[in-house]
Scaffold this motif. Structure first.
Motif, PDB file in Angstrom:
ATOM      1  N   THR A 132       8.938  11.269  -2.095  1.00  0.00           N
ATOM      2  CA  THR A 132       7.644  11.918  -1.873  1.00  0.00           C
ATOM      3  C   THR A 132       7.126  11.733  -0.453  1.00  0.00           C
ATOM      4  OG1 THR A 132       6.465   9.948  -2.676  1.00  0.00           O
ATOM      5  CG2 THR A 132       6.973  11.665  -4.298  1.00  0.00           C
ATOM      6  N   ARG A 133       7.503  10.654   0.210  1.00  0.00           N
ATOM      7  CA  ARG A 133       7.008  10.349   1.553  1.00  0.00           C
ATOM      8  C   ARG A 133       8.157   9.918   2.456  1.00  0.00           C
ATOM      9  NH1 ARG A 133       1.917  12.570   1.313  1.00  0.00           N
ATOM     10  NH2 ARG A 133       0.983  12.017  -0.687  1.00  0.00           N
ATOM     11  N   PRO A 134       9.100  10.821   2.773  1.00  0.00           N
ATOM     12  CA  PRO A 134      10.293  10.402   3.540  1.00  0.00           C
ATOM     13  C   PRO A 134       9.981   9.906   4.939  1.00  0.00           C
ATOM     14  CG  PRO A 134      10.207  12.807   3.291  1.00  0.00           C
ATOM     15  CD  PRO A 134       9.157  12.232   2.386  1.00  0.00           C
ATOM     16  N   VAL A 135       9.055  10.550   5.642  1.00  0.00           N
ATOM     17  CA  VAL A 135       8.755  10.142   7.021  1.00  0.00           C
ATOM     18  C   VAL A 135       8.132   8.749   7.038  1.00  0.00           C
ATOM     19  CG1 VAL A 135       7.401  10.662   9.084  1.00  0.00           C
ATOM     20  CG2 VAL A 135       8.481  12.527   7.803  1.00  0.00           C
TER      21      VAL A 135
ATOM     22  N   ILE B 290      12.897   2.934  -1.983  1.00  0.00           N
ATOM     23  CA  ILE B 290      13.642   3.963  -2.705  1.00  0.00           C
ATOM     24  C   ILE B 290      12.711   4.839  -3.534  1.00  0.00           C
ATOM     25  CG2 ILE B 290      14.162   2.681  -4.839  1.00  0.00           C
ATOM     26  CD1 ILE B 290      16.979   3.833  -4.711  1.00  0.00           C
ATOM     27  N   GLY B 291      11.596   4.258  -3.992  1.00  0.00           N
ATOM     28  CA  GLY B 291      10.637   5.040  -4.763  1.00  0.00           C
ATOM     29  C   GLY B 291       9.741   5.899  -3.888  1.00  0.00           C
ATOM     30  N   SER B 292       9.501   5.480  -2.645  1.00  0.00           N
ATOM     31  CA  SER B 292       8.623   6.232  -1.750  1.00  0.00           C
ATOM     32  C   SER B 292       9.337   7.381  -1.047  1.00  0.00           C
ATOM     33  CB  SER B 292       8.029   5.298  -0.682  1.00  0.00           C
ATOM     34  OG  SER B 292       7.282   4.261  -1.266  1.00  0.00           O
TER      35      SER B 292
ATOM     36  N   ALA C 294       8.154   3.132  -6.913  1.00  0.00           N
ATOM     37  CA  ALA C 294       7.431   2.578  -5.764  1.00  0.00           C
ATOM     38  C   ALA C 294       6.267   1.717  -6.212  1.00  0.00           C
ATOM     39  CB  ALA C 294       6.939   3.712  -4.865  1.00  0.00           C
ATOM     40  N   SER C 295       5.506   2.174  -7.203  1.00  0.00           N
ATOM     41  CA  SER C 295       4.356   1.397  -7.670  1.00  0.00           C
ATOM     42  C   SER C 295       4.792   0.122  -8.372  1.00  0.00           C
ATOM     43  CB  SER C 295       3.489   2.255  -8.599  1.00  0.00           C
ATOM     44  OG  SER C 295       2.927   3.343  -7.899  1.00  0.00           O
ATOM     45  N   THR C 296       5.867   0.202  -9.147  1.00  0.00           N
ATOM     46  CA  THR C 296       6.399  -1.004  -9.781  1.00  0.00           C
ATOM     47  C   THR C 296       6.857  -1.993  -8.721  1.00  0.00           C
ATOM     48  OG1 THR C 296       7.111   0.238 -11.738  1.00  0.00           O
ATOM     49  CG2 THR C 296       8.143  -1.900 -11.367  1.00  0.00           C
TER      50      THR C 296
ATOM     51  N   ALA D 172       0.829  -1.206   0.000  1.00  0.00           N
ATOM     52  CA  ALA D 172       0.000   0.000   0.000  1.00  0.00           C
ATOM     53  C   ALA D 172       0.862   1.254   0.000  1.00  0.00           C
ATOM     54  CB  ALA D 172      -0.930  -0.002   1.213  1.00  0.00           C
ATOM     55  N   LEU D 173       1.975   1.236   0.728  1.00  0.00           N
ATOM     56  CA  LEU D 173       2.900   2.365   0.720  1.00  0.00           C
ATOM     57  C   LEU D 173       3.409   2.631  -0.689  1.00  0.00           C
ATOM     58  CD1 LEU D 173       4.786   4.434   2.120  1.00  0.00           C
ATOM     59  CD2 LEU D 173       6.394   2.548   2.524  1.00  0.00           C
ATOM     60  N   GLY D 174       3.801   1.580  -1.391  1.00  0.00           N
ATOM     61  CA  GLY D 174       4.310   1.746  -2.748  1.00  0.00           C
ATOM     62  C   GLY D 174       3.261   2.282  -3.706  1.00  0.00           C
ATOM     63  N   ILE D 175       2.026   1.834  -3.565  1.00  0.00           N
ATOM     64  CA  ILE D 175       0.962   2.262  -4.481  1.00  0.00           C
ATOM     65  C   ILE D 175       0.636   3.744  -4.287  1.00  0.00           C
ATOM     66  CG2 ILE D 175      -1.491   1.999  -5.034  1.00  0.00           C
ATOM     67  CD1 ILE D 175      -1.156  -1.005  -4.382  1.00  0.00           C
ATOM     68  N   PHE D 176       0.501   4.185  -3.026  1.00  0.00           N
ATOM     69  CA  PHE D 176       0.041   5.546  -2.761  1.00  0.00           C
ATOM     70  C   PHE D 176       1.184   6.547  -2.580  1.00  0.00           C
ATOM     71  CE2 PHE D 176      -3.803   3.163  -2.047  1.00  0.00           C
ATOM     72  CZ  PHE D 176      -4.786   4.023  -2.539  1.00  0.00           C
ATOM     73  N   ALA D 177       2.423   6.112  -2.844  1.00  0.00           N
ATOM     74  CA  ALA D 177       3.534   7.061  -2.907  1.00  0.00           C
ATOM     75  C   ALA D 177       3.538   7.801  -4.241  1.00  0.00           C
ATOM     76  CB  ALA D 177       4.858   6.345  -2.704  1.00  0.00           C
TER      77      ALA D 177
END
Length: 525
Positions: A413-416, A408-410, A333-335, A323-328
Motif C-alpha cells: 500500500t505504501r511502497p515509496v 512487508i505489510g506496508s 503491518a499493523s500486527t 507509526a508506518l505499520g499502523i497507518f499502512a
C-alpha cells in the motif's frame, strides 16, 4: 464482572503505599517493592491465561462501575489483545527495573523507598491507560502518569533533571489539554447522534461512524497531537532526548519502553476506530512524519556523544517504524507494529539497562570516556552486544520479526514510504555497531577506564596510566538481564504465542476503520 484488571490496578498502588511507609529502611523498601512487582507479574500471567484470543468479544475481562452518573462516566476496564500484551510488558519490566536499580546511588536526601514507591505508582497509571474503556477515564490516567514520571526525573535524575522534568511535563500536559477538547467534542457529538452523551468507547465507535469527515478530522487532530507528543513523532519529539538523558536509568527504561507506547496504542485504540474517515484522510501526512522520524532519529543517533541520548534517538527512529505499520492499514503491518511495541520495550529496555551498568562503572555517560571496555568486563560487553543486535533487528532476534512484518505489510500500500524506511535499517546497523566499537573494542582508553600519570604541575606531559579497577557484571545484574536475553532469543524464533493474541484484535481494529488487506496478484488468479 471480572476483577482481574482491577486487581492489576490496585496491587502496585497498595505496594507503593507500603514501600513509602518503609522508606526509612532501604533494604525493607526494596524487598517490599520487588515482592509487589513479582506479585503483579504473576497476576499478569493469570490474566494472560484467562484471555481467549479465539473469542468474538471485542473486549474481554470487562468490569464497569458508575463514577459520575450525570455525565455518563464509568470506571470501565477491559482488554483486547493489544492492551493485554502491553500490560504484560509492564508487568515484566517493573521487577526488572527494580532489580536493575537495586544498588543505584541516589541524589543526596533521596531514599530508595521514595524512588521505588514512585515506580509502583507509575505502574498503576500505565496499567490504567491500557485497561480503561471509558474515554474520560483514559484521559484521567493519561494525565496521571505524568506526575510520578515528573518526580522520578526531577528528584532522582541527572544534573539537568529539573529542566528535563519540566519540559517533559509541559509537552505532555499541553498534548493532554488538546486531547481533552476532543474528548468533550466526542461527548457532544455522541449526544447529538444518540440523544444522550456518553464516554463509553464501544458506544462511541458505533456513534462516530455517521459523523461527517470534517468533524472527525478536528476531533482526530486533538487525539493525534497528544499521542504524537507521547509517541513521540517528529517534530513533537524534542522532549524525549532531554528526559531520556536526565532520567535515572530505571525510570528511563519505563519511559522509552512503555510510557511512549501510550501514544502508538492511542493511535490504534482511539484514532483509528473512533475516526475512521479522518484516519484514512490524514494517513499520508502521518506516514511522511513516520519516515522522517526513522531517518532523522537514525542520523541523530549516529552523531551522539552521550549514550543515554543515543538510546533516546534510536527510539525516535523505532517509533517511526511503528507509526508506518499502523497507518499502512494492512493486517501484517499493523500486527508487526504492535509486536514492535512489545519488542522495542524489551530490546531498548535492555539497552538502557546495560548503558546504566556501563555508567555505574565508569562514572560517565560520554562515549569518548570509554574504549576497549570488553577487556575489563567481557560479560557486560557480550550482553551489551546482544541488546545492540536486537535493537538493529538482526535476524534471529525479536525485533527482526517486527520490522520484517511492518515492511512487508506496508509495501503493497505504501511502497515509496517503505523503501525509504529500509534506509533506517542500514543506519541502525551503523549506529549500534559504532557505539559498541567505540565503547568496548580496541585498545583500553578513555578517562573512565584508564588512570592518568602526571597532572597539573608535573615536569612532563600527562601519560596514560594503569587501567582502573572495573568489575564485570555480578550475579544480581546477570539475573536482571537474563529474562530479557531469553525473550530476545525466544521471540526471535518463535513469536507465535504473542502474535496469536495480537492478530485478532488488529483485524478487528482494521475492520472498524473499514479497510481490507490488498489482494496480491497470485490471490487474484
Amino acid at each position: 464482572m471480572s476483577w482481574t484488571l482491577i486487581a492489576l490496578l490496585l496491587l502496585p498502588l497498595v505496594g507503593s503505599v507500603v514501600v513509602a511507609v518503609l522508606r526509612r529502611s532501604d533494604a525493607a523498601a526494596k524487598t517490599a517493592a520487588l515482592a509487589f512487582a513479582l506479585g503483579e507479574l504473576v497476576l499478569a500471567g493469570v490474566t494472560w491465561v484467562a484471555y481467549d484470543p479465539a473469542s468474538t468479544d471485542r473486549l474481554q475481562l470487562t468490569s464497569s462501575v458508575e463514577w459520575i452518573p450525570n455525565f455518563g462516566v464509568h470506571l470501565s476496564f477491559g482488554v483486547d489483545g493489544i492492551a493485554l500484551v502491553m500490560i504484560a510488558l509492564i508487568a515484566l519490566l517493573v521487577p526488572v527495573v527494580i532489580g536493575g536499580s537495586w544498588a543505584d546511588k541516589l541524589p543526596e536526601g533521596r531514599t530508595a523507598g521514595g524512588f521505588f514507591s514512585l515506580l509502583l505508582v507509575m505502574q498503576t497509571g500505565m496499567v490504567g491507560v491500557f485497561a480503561a474503556t471509558d474515554v474520560f477515564l483514559f484521559y484521567v490516567f493519561f494525565e496521571a502518569v505524568l506526575v510520578p514520571m515528573y518526580f522520578l526525573i526531577g528528584r532522582f535524575g541527572g544534573p539537568r533533571r529539573q529542566y528535563a522534568a519540566m519540559k517533559f511535563f509541559l509537552y505532555s500536559l499541553l498534548g493532554g489539554l488538546i486531547m481533552l477538547a476532543s474528548v468533550i467534542g466526542l461527548y457532544v457529538t455522541s449526544a447529538e447522534t444518540l440523544g444522550k452523551g456518553t464516554f463509553d468507547w464501544a458506544t462511541l465507535v458505533e456513534a462516530m461512524r455517521t459523523a461527517d469527515t470534517t468533524t472527525q478530522i478536528w476531533l482526530f487532530l486533538g487525539f493525534f497531537i497528544a499521542f504524537a507528543i507521547k509517541a513521540p513523532l517528529v517534530p513533537l519529539h524534542t522532549w524525549l532526548p532531554d528526559a531520556g538523558a536526565e532520567a535515572p536509568v530505571g525510570a528511563g527504561v519505563l519511559l522509552v519502553g512503555v510510557l511512549d507506547k501510550i501514544g502508538t496504542f492511542g493511535f490504534l485504540r482511539y484514532c483509528l476506530p473512533l475516526f475512521p474517515a479522518a484516519s484514512k484522510e490524514l494517513a499520508p501526512l502521518v506516514l511522511v512524519l513516520a519516515v522522517i522520524g526513522i531517518l532523522y532519529g537514525s542520523l541523530l543517533a549516529v552523531g551522539q556523544t552521550d549514550m543515554k541520548r543515543f538510546v533516546a534517538y534510536t527510539s525516535i527512529a523505532h517509533f517511526g517504524f511503528i507509526a508506518l505499520g499502523i497507518f499502512a492499514f494492512t493486517t501484517q503491518a499493523s500486527t508487526g507494529a504492535v509486536l514492535y511495541m512489545v519488542n522495542h520495550g524489551i530490546s531498548t529496555g535492555m539497552l538502557f539497562l546495560v548503558v546504566g551498568m556501563v555508567m555505574s562503572r565508569g562514572g560517565s555517560r560520554l562515549i569518548q570516556d570509554y574504549g576497549g571496555m570488553a577487556k575489563l568486563t567481557p560479560v557486560l560487553g557480550g550482553l551489551f552486544f546482544v541488546a545492540g543486535l536486537s535493537s538493529l533487528a538482526l535476524p534471529g532476534t525479536n525485533s527482526f520479526i517486527s520490522e520484517f512484518l511492518v515492511l512487508i505489510g506496508s509495501f503493497p500500500t505504501r511502497p515509496v514510504h517503505t523503501v525509504l524506511a529500509t534506509l533506517g535499517m542500514v543506519l541502525a546497523a551503523l549506529y549500534v555497531l559504532w557505539l559498541y566499537q567505540r565503547v568496548f573494542q580496541g585498545p583500553l582508553r578513555g578517562t573512565a577506564l584508564v588512570g592518568v600519570a602526571g597532572g597539573p604541575g608535573a615536569a612532563t606531559a600527562p601519560e596514560v596510566g594503569a587501567a582502573r579497577e572495573v568489575k564485570d557484571l555480578g550475579k544480581r545484574e546477570i539475573a536482571v538481564l537474563a529474562p530479557l536475553v531469553a525473550l530476545i532469543l525466544v521471540l526471535g524464533v518463535y513469536p507465535k504465542p504473542v502474535l496469536d493474541v495480537i492478530t485478532p484484535s488488529v483485524g478487528a481494529t482494521l475492520s472498524e476503520v473499514g479497510v481490507t488487506d490488498p489482494v496480491t496478484a497470485q490471490e487474484g488468479k
